[in-house]
Design an enzyme around this catalytic site. Structure first.
Site, PDB file in Angstrom:
ATOM      1  N   ASP A   1      25.320 -33.346  69.194  1.00 35.00           N
ATOM      2  CA  ASP A   1      24.176 -34.173  69.589  1.00 35.00           C
ATOM      3  C   ASP A   1      24.072 -35.400  68.684  1.00 35.00           C
ATOM      4  OD1 ASP A   1      23.626 -32.340  71.512  1.00 35.00           O
ATOM      5  OD2 ASP A   1      21.905 -31.431  70.491  1.00 35.00           O
TER       6      ASP A   1
ATOM      7  N   TYR B   1      26.575 -38.066  69.776  1.00 34.64           N
ATOM      8  CA  TYR B   1      26.118 -38.693  71.027  1.00 34.64           C
ATOM      9  C   TYR B   1      24.990 -39.674  70.731  1.00 34.64           C
ATOM     10  CZ  TYR B   1      24.417 -39.285  75.802  1.00 34.64           C
ATOM     11  OH  TYR B   1      24.021 -39.831  77.003  1.00 34.64           O
ATOM     12  N   ASP B   2      23.984 -39.226  69.954  1.00 33.39           N
ATOM     13  CA  ASP B   2      22.823 -40.075  69.647  1.00 33.39           C
ATOM     14  C   ASP B   2      23.231 -41.322  68.872  1.00 33.39           C
ATOM     15  OD1 ASP B   2      21.132 -38.352  70.944  1.00 33.39           O
ATOM     16  OD2 ASP B   2      20.534 -37.261  69.143  1.00 33.39           O
TER      17      ASP B   2
ATOM     18  N   SER C   1      12.282 -29.739 106.843  1.00 32.99           N
ATOM     19  CA  SER C   1      12.198 -28.437 106.183  1.00 32.99           C
ATOM     20  C   SER C   1      13.017 -27.423 106.983  1.00 32.99           C
ATOM     21  CB  SER C   1      10.742 -27.989 106.100  1.00 32.99           C
ATOM     22  OG  SER C   1      10.165 -27.958 107.391  1.00 32.99           O
ATOM     23  N   LEU C   2      13.275 -26.266 106.375  1.00 32.01           N
ATOM     24  CA  LEU C   2      14.071 -25.236 107.032  1.00 32.01           C
ATOM     25  C   LEU C   2      13.183 -24.133 107.582  1.00 32.01           C
ATOM     26  CD1 LEU C   2      17.000 -24.771 104.472  1.00 32.01           C
ATOM     27  CD2 LEU C   2      16.963 -26.183 106.526  1.00 32.01           C
TER      28      LEU C   2
ATOM     29  N   GLU D   1      24.127 -20.931  99.967  1.00 28.25           N
ATOM     30  CA  GLU D   1      23.811 -21.545  98.678  1.00 28.25           C
ATOM     31  C   GLU D   1      22.516 -20.953  98.129  1.00 28.25           C
ATOM     32  OE1 GLU D   1      24.420 -26.059  98.991  1.00 28.25           O
ATOM     33  OE2 GLU D   1      24.419 -25.368 101.080  1.00 28.25           O
TER      34      GLU D   1
ATOM     35  N   LYS E   1      18.904 -21.013  96.845  1.00 30.12           N
ATOM     36  CA  LYS E   1      17.774 -21.909  97.154  1.00 30.12           C
ATOM     37  C   LYS E   1      16.990 -22.169  95.865  1.00 30.12           C
ATOM     38  CE  LYS E   1      13.904 -22.545 100.328  1.00 30.12           C
ATOM     39  NZ  LYS E   1      12.878 -22.793  99.307  1.00 30.12           N
TER      40      LYS E   1
ATOM     41  N   ASP F   1      14.317 -23.374  93.277  1.00 32.38           N
ATOM     42  CA  ASP F   1      12.859 -23.513  93.360  1.00 32.38           C
ATOM     43  C   ASP F   1      12.442 -24.763  92.597  1.00 32.38           C
ATOM     44  OD1 ASP F   1      10.306 -22.905  94.078  1.00 32.38           O
ATOM     45  OD2 ASP F   1      10.033 -21.276  92.645  1.00 32.38           O
TER      46      ASP F   1
ATOM     47  N   ARG G   1      10.674 -35.974  98.846  1.00 34.32           N
ATOM     48  CA  ARG G   1      10.719 -35.647 100.270  1.00 34.32           C
ATOM     49  C   ARG G   1       9.459 -36.149 100.970  1.00 34.32           C
ATOM     50  NH1 ARG G   1       8.561 -31.883 103.586  1.00 34.32           N
ATOM     51  NH2 ARG G   1       9.758 -31.365 105.433  1.00 34.32           N
TER      52      ARG G   1
ATOM     53  N   GLU H   1      17.934 -30.890  94.844  1.00 37.76           N
ATOM     54  CA  GLU H   1      16.728 -30.232  94.346  1.00 37.76           C
ATOM     55  C   GLU H   1      16.654 -30.443  92.838  1.00 37.76           C
ATOM     56  OE1 GLU H   1      13.463 -27.587  95.729  1.00 37.76           O
ATOM     57  OE2 GLU H   1      15.042 -28.689  96.791  1.00 37.76           O
TER      58      GLU H   1
ATOM     59  N   TYR I   1      22.845 -30.885  97.245  1.00 38.48           N
ATOM     60  CA  TYR I   1      23.214 -29.902  98.267  1.00 38.48           C
ATOM     61  C   TYR I   1      23.628 -30.505  99.607  1.00 38.48           C
ATOM     62  CZ  TYR I   1      18.220 -30.450  99.475  1.00 38.48           C
ATOM     63  OH  TYR I   1      16.979 -30.954  99.781  1.00 38.48           O
TER      64      TYR I   1
ATOM     65  N   LYS J   1      23.857 -22.278 106.093  1.00 36.39           N
ATOM     66  CA  LYS J   1      24.114 -23.406 106.989  1.00 36.39           C
ATOM     67  C   LYS J   1      25.403 -23.189 107.764  1.00 36.39           C
ATOM     68  CE  LYS J   1      22.119 -26.718 103.680  1.00 36.39           C
ATOM     69  NZ  LYS J   1      22.419 -27.847 102.770  1.00 36.39           N
TER      70      LYS J   1
ATOM     71  N   LYS K   1      14.128 -15.952 102.495  1.00 37.14           N
ATOM     72  CA  LYS K   1      13.191 -15.885 101.377  1.00 37.14           C
ATOM     73  C   LYS K   1      13.200 -14.483 100.783  1.00 37.14           C
ATOM     74  CE  LYS K   1      11.159 -19.018 100.449  1.00 37.14           C
ATOM     75  NZ  LYS K   1       9.938 -19.723 100.836  1.00 37.14           N
TER      76      LYS K   1
ATOM     77  N   CYS L   1     -22.735 -19.327 113.458  1.00 37.71           N
ATOM     78  CA  CYS L   1     -21.952 -20.133 112.513  1.00 37.71           C
ATOM     79  C   CYS L   1     -22.611 -20.142 111.133  1.00 37.71           C
ATOM     80  CB  CYS L   1     -21.820 -21.565 113.031  1.00 37.71           C
ATOM     81  SG  CYS L   1     -20.987 -22.685 111.877  1.00 37.71           S
TER      82      CYS L   1
ATOM     83  N   CYS M   1     -23.896 -24.074 110.631  1.00 40.22           N
ATOM     84  CA  CYS M   1     -24.925 -24.746 111.442  1.00 40.22           C
ATOM     85  C   CYS M   1     -25.782 -23.774 112.251  1.00 40.22           C
ATOM     86  CB  CYS M   1     -24.275 -25.760 112.386  1.00 40.22           C
ATOM     87  SG  CYS M   1     -23.279 -24.991 113.693  1.00 40.22           S
TER      88      CYS M   1
ATOM     89  N   CYS N   1     -17.023 -21.926 116.359  1.00 40.14           N
ATOM     90  CA  CYS N   1     -18.254 -22.697 116.497  1.00 40.14           C
ATOM     91  C   CYS N   1     -17.935 -23.867 117.416  1.00 40.14           C
ATOM     92  CB  CYS N   1     -18.724 -23.205 115.132  1.00 40.14           C
ATOM     93  SG  CYS N   1     -20.158 -24.314 115.244  1.00 40.14           S
TER      94      CYS N   1
ATOM     95  N   CYS O   1     -21.456 -29.745 114.076  1.00 45.80           N
ATOM     96  CA  CYS O   1     -21.422 -28.808 112.945  1.00 45.80           C
ATOM     97  C   CYS O   1     -20.867 -29.529 111.719  1.00 45.80           C
ATOM     98  CB  CYS O   1     -20.548 -27.609 113.279  1.00 45.80           C
ATOM     99  SG  CYS O   1     -20.305 -26.486 111.888  1.00 45.80           S
TER     100      CYS O   1
END
Length: 670
Positions: free
Chosen positions: A34, A37-38, A83-84, A113, A115, A117, A136, A170, A222, A286, A310, A404, A407, A422, A427
């Site tokens: 490091d 590099y720095d 979206s999937l 692949e 997924k 998060d 997105r 991602e 991806y 896919k 999922k 309700c 109201c 309602c 309302c």
């Protein structure tokens, strides 16, 4: 230092630092310490400060964060980021596989692949140089977060080849970075992030790029958005091509020939996911072939050729303390469980939807019960069941009211529906929820005018319907709690900007029952103006693809109401646009245009139009664009380096045009 020497040294430092960076962050094989590099990075920064003209957008010094941004600008995606669809069990995967086979036969393969998060993002490169990165957003419009994405060291600022390309991926926060960040927040007495996904999203939406730079984010790419335009024919080959350009893709992907192999991959990573250095919440599957992807096409929300499996949701036990009622914009009264706070899938949950009274009866859920709670799709908390064996006799049955809660109007159950509604148009709850929907991102997209501000405005009686939003003043906004002068000005500007939205945004924002975002666009494209749509009969409506009896009845009923006429008059007075601004759909009969009723295939590289532009224009003129050549194909558009599709079209005697002929014909027709 002489300028010539400085210029040569900058090039050397660029090459050295980029090689070290790629080895460390992409290949995970550090070549230097490091400190070394720095040292080289500080040397580069010193030269750039002395010779400002030598600092370029792809400089490694851009990784440390630029100046503070004033805000994020909107970015329209050339190709939507859809979206999937989801699969939650083996049966869902088999059903997905069955539908693929029904459409393309048995000769295909899958790519599986992990997924990740994190936060879905899009990166654009021109001649190999990174020029723009965006979130997105709603899939059509995202936010420009280029400055923050430059700080992610696994994103190349210049590619190994000078290609123009758009890629998707991602961005995420590794587990160790998340732990370190929350420890630092804890020491500073600040609120911790709930999970790595929220931490990554929060980091990339900081206006100060130096904050994003300090968060040690990472990325896996991806897909290539315009894969066929850069000569790719398969997803697996596209991923290998991304590797060759210097991108970081996930090496744990696998090509599978059968759904049984897919399920083995799913089972493997369901068990091993805790061993990874990053969070995953499922597996993406896919279809490998791009031509078969084209043939399978899309639904309104997602591709038919991909699905996200999922992982089973984490389940926990807590106490259901009470049941509250809420009234939505359609009048549906929904019971909500108030829970003893409990951690589920990384966040603290205190509320969970119970959907309707029938479900409460079916699950025999009572106030005071110990209940099992999970997050559906790891997102939405829901009560799975009650633990009857833990009852003490103190628990209370729940009964839906007859009137309700907002109201006091009588609640109605519409035939064939489980929800109580309602039906009072005045309302307060219906009005408030309709206002929140109107300003939302997928409707009029009035940035900054969220649920809290709308609720304040409604409570102070400054707005009673959506038209009132356009008559608000900066002074009225400043008087609200936590709204300063600059925030108020930004809100007024956002409101003014929304007046120019195309008609489909307004239509969806009005909240006509059964009319979603896709139907709103179809209606706007078909009728062009709100006046035309208002005057349309049911017979005219149901002639349109995608518009059925139920939706047509709802539209006719909506525009027949006197209060709707008054609302539209107020919106006209506020100078809200009521005309469609997108590409016009041309009314065609068979033979009226060169494309009417014809099946068209695009192949090779197009230089005048993008593939998406060509597809859109052909379809507006009545053609249907598919991805594979067959006996049903009427016309092939062959760009540069056209390959097997051109050969097959020649064998079948299909009409073949070059791009110049296509453009000439499009110009003649429009």
């Amino acid at each position: 230092m002489e300028r010539q020497f400085a210029e040569e040294r900058v090039k050397e430092l660029h090459q050295t630092l980029n090689e070290w960076n790629y080895a460390y962050y992409v290949l995970d094989k550090p070549q230097v310490s490091d400190q070394e590099y720095d040292s080289k990075l500080q040397e580069l920064i010193a030269i750039e400060q002395e010779f400002l003209e030598l600092k370029t957008p792809d400089s490694p010094s851009e990784r440390i964060g630029a100046q503070v941004l004033e805000g994020f600008t909107k970015v329209q995606h050339d190709i939507p980021m859809l979206s999937l669809g989801n699969a939650f069990n083996e049966e869902d995967l088999k059903d997905f596989d069955r539908k693929i086979r029904e459409r393309v036969g048995d000769n295909f393969s899958y790519v599986c692949e992990l997924k990740i998060d994190g936060l879905a993002i899009s990166l654009k490169y021109e001649d190999g140089l990174f020029v723009q990165g965006a979130t997105r957003g709603d899939g059509t419009i995202g936010e420009d977060i280029t400055a923050n994405l430059r700080t992610i060291r696994s994103i190349p600022l210049r590619l190994k080849d000078a290609v123009t390309i758009e890629v998707r991926g991602e961005a995420f926060m590794p587990k160790r970075s998340f732990v370190s960040l929350n420890e630092a927040k804890d020491e500073a007495g600040e609120e911790q992030f709930a999970n790595p996904r929220n931490a990554a999203a929060g980091s990339l939406r900081q206006l100060d790029p130096k904050i994003a730079a300090s968060r040690n984010l990472d990325i896996f790419l991806y897909s290539i958005a315009n894969g066929e335009e850069v000569g790719m024919t398969e997803h697996a080959k596209a991923l290998a091509y991304l590797d060759s350009l210097g991108f970081k893709t996930n090496p744990l992907r696998r090509q599978c020939e059968t759904i049984e192999e897919v399920m083995m991959y799913v089972e493997e990573w369901t068990e091993k996911r805790q061993d990874l250095a990053y969070e995953i919440d499922g597996i993406v599957i896919k279809v490998n072939s791009f031509s078969q992807q084209d043939e399978l096409g899309f639904t309104a929300k997602s591709p038919r050729w991909a699905i996200a499996y999922k992982f089973p949701a984490e389940e926990v036990i807590t106490v259901l303390k009470d049941i509250e009622l809420s009234v939505g914009r359609t009048g549906a009264v929904t019971p909500t469980a108030i829970l003893e706070p409990v951690r589920v899938a990384g966040t603290t949950v205190q509320r969970a939807s119970l959907h309707n009274e029938d479900l409460i009866r079916e699950k025999d859920i009572r106030i005071g019960d110990h209940v099992i709670v999970k997050k559906a799709g790891d997102i939405i908390p829901e009560v799975v069941s009650s633990l009857k064996e833990r009852r003490t006799g103190e628990e209370k049955e729940f009964f839906m009211p007859s009137h309700c809660p907002e109201c006091d109007s009588e609640l109605i159950r519409i035939e064939d529906e489980v929800a109580l509604r309602c039906m009072n148009p005045k309302c307060p709850a219906l009005i408030r929820e309709s206002l929140i929907h109107f300003v939302s991102r997928t409707a009029m997209n009035i940035d900054g005018l969220g649920e809290k501000v709308i609720s304040q405005l409604f409570k102070e009686e400054l707005i009673q319907d959506v038209a009132d939003i356009y008559f608000l003043t900066q002074e009225q906004l400043i008087a609200l709690e936590r709204i300063g002068e600059k925030s108020a000005l930004n809100l007024i500007q956002a409101i003014d900007a929304s007046r120019e939205n195309s008609l489909e945004k307004l239509l969806f924002g009005l909240g006509i029952r059964h009319v979603g975002a896709k139907a709103a666009k179809t209606l706007a494209q078909e009728f062009d103006t709100l006046t035309n749509l208002q005057n349309a009969s049911k017979e005219e409506l149901i002639r349109i693809d995608e518009i059925g009896d139920k939706m047509a009845d709802s539209i006719v009923q909506y525009f027949s109401m006197p209060e709707v006429h008054e609302l539209i008059a107020e919106l006209q007075k506020a100078e809200v646009n009521m005309q469609y601004k997108g590409p016009k759909k041309i009314a065609v009969e068979a033979g009226e245009t060169s494309f009417a009723g014809k099946v068209v295939v695009l192949t090779g590289k197009l230089s005048i139009l993008t593939r998406n532009e060509a597809k859109e224009k052909i379809e507006l003129l009545g053609g249907k664009v598919t991805g594979s050549v067959s006996k049903k194909t009427d016309l092939l558009i062959a760009g540069e380096d056209a390959g097997s599709k051109l050969s097959k079209a020649e064998e079948l005697g299909i009409d073949i045009w070059d791009e110049e002929k296509l453009v000439e014909e499009l110009n003649r027709e429009v």
